[in-house]
Design a protein around this motif. Structure first.
Motif, PDB file in Angstrom:
ATOM      1  N   MET A  14       0.853  -1.169   0.000  1.00 37.79           N
ATOM      2  CA  MET A  14       0.000   0.000   0.000  1.00 37.79           C
ATOM      3  C   MET A  14       0.895   1.227   0.000  1.00 37.79           C
ATOM      4  O   MET A  14       1.915   1.254   0.664  1.00 37.79           O
ATOM      5  CB  MET A  14      -0.913  -0.012   1.216  1.00 37.79           C
ATOM      6  N   GLU A  15       0.478   2.219  -0.728  1.00 39.12           N
ATOM      7  CA  GLU A  15       1.336   3.380  -0.875  1.00 39.12           C
ATOM      8  C   GLU A  15       1.190   4.356   0.275  1.00 39.12           C
ATOM      9  O   GLU A  15       2.147   4.974   0.686  1.00 39.12           O
ATOM     10  CB  GLU A  15       1.057   4.044  -2.220  1.00 39.12           C
ATOM     11  N   GLN A  16      -0.001   4.541   0.778  1.00 39.17           N
ATOM     12  CA  GLN A  16      -0.217   5.413   1.903  1.00 39.17           C
ATOM     13  C   GLN A  16      -0.657   4.564   3.083  1.00 39.17           C
ATOM     14  O   GLN A  16      -1.276   3.530   2.906  1.00 39.17           O
ATOM     15  CB  GLN A  16      -1.300   6.442   1.595  1.00 39.17           C
ATOM     16  N   GLN A  17      -0.325   5.017   4.268  1.00 38.31           N
ATOM     17  CA  GLN A  17      -0.720   4.285   5.458  1.00 38.31           C
ATOM     18  C   GLN A  17      -2.242   4.291   5.571  1.00 38.31           C
ATOM     19  O   GLN A  17      -2.872   5.337   5.607  1.00 38.31           O
ATOM     20  CB  GLN A  17      -0.096   4.921   6.710  1.00 38.31           C
ATOM     21  N   ALA A  18      -2.840   3.128   5.570  1.00 43.48           N
ATOM     22  CA  ALA A  18      -4.287   3.010   5.662  1.00 43.48           C
ATOM     23  C   ALA A  18      -4.734   3.210   7.105  1.00 43.48           C
ATOM     24  O   ALA A  18      -3.973   3.034   8.046  1.00 43.48           O
ATOM     25  CB  ALA A  18      -4.722   1.647   5.155  1.00 43.48           C
ATOM     26  N   THR A  19      -5.996   3.562   7.254  1.00 42.19           N
ATOM     27  CA  THR A  19      -6.562   3.744   8.581  1.00 42.19           C
ATOM     28  C   THR A  19      -7.693   2.748   8.772  1.00 42.19           C
ATOM     29  O   THR A  19      -8.065   2.030   7.862  1.00 42.19           O
ATOM     30  CB  THR A  19      -7.099   5.182   8.743  1.00 42.19           C
ATOM     31  N   GLY A  20      -8.266   2.717   9.958  1.00 41.18           N
ATOM     32  CA  GLY A  20      -9.390   1.833  10.239  1.00 41.18           C
ATOM     33  C   GLY A  20      -9.024   0.371  10.065  1.00 41.18           C
ATOM     34  O   GLY A  20      -7.894  -0.053  10.335  1.00 41.18           O
ATOM     35  N   ARG A  21      -9.998  -0.413   9.597  1.00 44.39           N
ATOM     36  CA  ARG A  21      -9.796  -1.848   9.454  1.00 44.39           C
ATOM     37  C   ARG A  21      -8.668  -2.147   8.463  1.00 44.39           C
ATOM     38  O   ARG A  21      -7.839  -3.021   8.705  1.00 44.39           O
ATOM     39  CB  ARG A  21     -11.081  -2.542   9.021  1.00 44.39           C
ATOM     40  N   ALA A  22      -8.629  -1.430   7.341  1.00 44.07           N
ATOM     41  CA  ALA A  22      -7.565  -1.667   6.357  1.00 44.07           C
ATOM     42  C   ALA A  22      -6.191  -1.441   6.979  1.00 44.07           C
ATOM     43  O   ALA A  22      -5.248  -2.190   6.714  1.00 44.07           O
ATOM     44  CB  ALA A  22      -7.759  -0.779   5.134  1.00 44.07           C
ATOM     45  N   GLY A  23      -6.077  -0.439   7.805  1.00 37.25           N
ATOM     46  CA  GLY A  23      -4.811  -0.180   8.492  1.00 37.25           C
ATOM     47  C   GLY A  23      -4.433  -1.291   9.458  1.00 37.25           C
ATOM     48  O   GLY A  23      -3.267  -1.684   9.547  1.00 37.25           O
ATOM     49  N   ARG A  24      -5.427  -1.811  10.168  1.00 29.79           N
ATOM     50  CA  ARG A  24      -5.154  -2.921  11.087  1.00 29.79           C
ATOM     51  C   ARG A  24      -4.743  -4.161  10.307  1.00 29.79           C
ATOM     52  O   ARG A  24      -3.807  -4.868  10.688  1.00 29.79           O
ATOM     53  CB  ARG A  24      -6.374  -3.204  11.966  1.00 29.79           C
ATOM     54  N   ILE A  25      -5.435  -4.437   9.203  1.00 31.45           N
ATOM     55  CA  ILE A  25      -5.074  -5.578   8.369  1.00 31.45           C
ATOM     56  C   ILE A  25      -3.637  -5.421   7.885  1.00 31.45           C
ATOM     57  O   ILE A  25      -2.841  -6.363   7.959  1.00 31.45           O
ATOM     58  CB  ILE A  25      -6.049  -5.705   7.172  1.00 31.45           C
ATOM     59  N   GLU A  26      -3.304  -4.243   7.407  1.00 28.16           N
ATOM     60  CA  GLU A  26      -1.942  -3.997   6.918  1.00 28.16           C
ATOM     61  C   GLU A  26      -0.904  -4.223   8.009  1.00 28.16           C
ATOM     62  O   GLU A  26       0.104  -4.908   7.793  1.00 28.16           O
ATOM     63  CB  GLU A  26      -1.816  -2.573   6.386  1.00 28.16           C
ATOM     64  N   ARG A  27      -1.137  -3.669   9.188  1.00 26.58           N
ATOM     65  CA  ARG A  27      -0.167  -3.823  10.283  1.00 26.58           C
ATOM     66  C   ARG A  27       0.024  -5.288  10.667  1.00 26.58           C
ATOM     67  O   ARG A  27       1.150  -5.752  10.856  1.00 26.58           O
ATOM     68  CB  ARG A  27      -0.605  -2.994  11.494  1.00 26.58           C
ATOM     69  N   ILE A  28      -1.066  -6.034  10.778  1.00 25.19           N
ATOM     70  CA  ILE A  28      -0.989  -7.445  11.162  1.00 25.19           C
ATOM     71  C   ILE A  28      -0.211  -8.237  10.117  1.00 25.19           C
ATOM     72  O   ILE A  28       0.676  -9.031  10.446  1.00 25.19           O
ATOM     73  CB  ILE A  28      -2.406  -8.021  11.357  1.00 25.19           C
ATOM     74  N   ILE A  29      -0.548  -8.041   8.857  1.00 23.73           N
ATOM     75  CA  ILE A  29       0.121  -8.783   7.788  1.00 23.73           C
ATOM     76  C   ILE A  29       1.595  -8.428   7.719  1.00 23.73           C
ATOM     77  O   ILE A  29       2.459  -9.301   7.605  1.00 23.73           O
ATOM     78  CB  ILE A  29      -0.590  -8.548   6.444  1.00 23.73           C
ATOM     79  N   ARG A  30       1.908  -7.139   7.799  1.00 22.21           N
ATOM     80  CA  ARG A  30       3.324  -6.726   7.747  1.00 22.21           C
ATOM     81  C   ARG A  30       4.113  -7.305   8.919  1.00 22.21           C
ATOM     82  O   ARG A  30       5.236  -7.755   8.755  1.00 22.21           O
ATOM     83  CB  ARG A  30       3.447  -5.210   7.704  1.00 22.21           C
ATOM     84  N   GLU A  31       3.516  -7.289  10.082  1.00 18.16           N
ATOM     85  CA  GLU A  31       4.201  -7.783  11.283  1.00 18.16           C
ATOM     86  C   GLU A  31       4.471  -9.285  11.220  1.00 18.16           C
ATOM     87  O   GLU A  31       5.539  -9.752  11.600  1.00 18.16           O
ATOM     88  CB  GLU A  31       3.363  -7.461  12.521  1.00 18.16           C
ATOM     89  N   HIS A  32       3.513 -10.060  10.733  1.00 20.33           N
ATOM     90  CA  HIS A  32       3.621 -11.511  10.798  1.00 20.33           C
ATOM     91  C   HIS A  32       4.133 -12.183   9.523  1.00 20.33           C
ATOM     92  O   HIS A  32       4.681 -13.283   9.600  1.00 20.33           O
ATOM     93  CB  HIS A  32       2.264 -12.118  11.175  1.00 20.33           C
ATOM     94  N   LEU A  33       3.932 -11.547   8.374  1.00 22.22           N
ATOM     95  CA  LEU A  33       4.294 -12.196   7.112  1.00 22.22           C
ATOM     96  C   LEU A  33       5.392 -11.468   6.346  1.00 22.22           C
ATOM     97  O   LEU A  33       5.866 -11.983   5.337  1.00 22.22           O
ATOM     98  CB  LEU A  33       3.053 -12.354   6.220  1.00 22.22           C
ATOM     99  N   ALA A  34       5.785 -10.290   6.783  1.00 24.93           N
ATOM    100  CA  ALA A  34       6.846  -9.504   6.144  1.00 24.93           C
ATOM    101  C   ALA A  34       6.738  -9.532   4.616  1.00 24.93           C
ATOM    102  O   ALA A  34       7.654  -9.967   3.927  1.00 24.93           O
ATOM    103  CB  ALA A  34       8.212 -10.001   6.603  1.00 24.93           C
ATOM    104  N   PRO A  35       5.613  -9.074   4.073  1.00 27.30           N
ATOM    105  CA  PRO A  35       5.428  -9.165   2.625  1.00 27.30           C
ATOM    106  C   PRO A  35       6.375  -8.246   1.858  1.00 27.30           C
ATOM    107  O   PRO A  35       6.730  -7.170   2.336  1.00 27.30           O
ATOM    108  CB  PRO A  35       3.980  -8.723   2.427  1.00 27.30           C
ATOM    109  N   VAL A  36       6.741  -8.683   0.659  1.00 26.85           N
ATOM    110  CA  VAL A  36       7.506  -7.825  -0.242  1.00 26.85           C
ATOM    111  C   VAL A  36       6.549  -7.001  -1.089  1.00 26.85           C
ATOM    112  O   VAL A  36       6.947  -5.989  -1.678  1.00 26.85           O
ATOM    113  CB  VAL A  36       8.486  -8.630  -1.129  1.00 26.85           C
ATOM    114  N   GLU A  37       5.301  -7.432  -1.148  1.00 24.20           N
ATOM    115  CA  GLU A  37       4.252  -6.669  -1.814  1.00 24.20           C
ATOM    116  C   GLU A  37       2.951  -6.924  -1.067  1.00 24.20           C
ATOM    117  O   GLU A  37       2.659  -8.055  -0.678  1.00 24.20           O
ATOM    118  CB  GLU A  37       4.108  -7.083  -3.275  1.00 24.20           C
TER     119      GLU A  37
END
Length: 104
Positions: free
Chosen positions: A1-24
């Motif tokens: 994601m290019e901009q930091q998302a807020t709300g549920r999308a932001g929580r989804i992003e944080r969880i995925i980044r923290e646990h799966l370290a995606p390259v995309e």
């Protein structure tokens, strides 16, 4: 994601980044197309926070089958489902798989 998302999308992003370290990682809120669904009307779910399309490209998926990848993500996001998220469409690839898709 290019901009930091807020709300549920932001929580989804944080969880995925923290646990799966995606390259995309791409998260698309597709909720507006589903605002008429009964679960939205009857449960008071915010129309903008119920349905998502998500692409995750992560080395964490190497050697992991398709069903298990999906279970990994659903387990990580169990709290979001408990909090009213209704649907999650997933595309889950390793970096090598994504490179092959990009080359095609």
């Amino acid at each position: 994601m290019e901009q930091q998302a807020t709300g549920r999308a932001g929580r989804i992003e944080r969880i995925i980044r923290e646990h799966l370290a995606p390259v995309e990682l791409r998260i698309h809120d597709d909720s507006a197309r589903h605002a008429h669904h009964v679960h939205v009307r009857d449960n008071g779910v915010q129309a903008g926070e119920s349905h998502y399309n998500v692409l995750i490209v992560s080395p964490a998926f190497a050697g992991v089958g398709r069903v298990q990848r999906s279970r990994m993500v659903h387990d990580l996001l169990a709290g979001e489902f408990a909090g009213g998220m209704h649907a999650l469409s997933l595309v889950l690839r390793t970096p090598d798989e994504q490179a092959r898709m990009d080359a095609a």
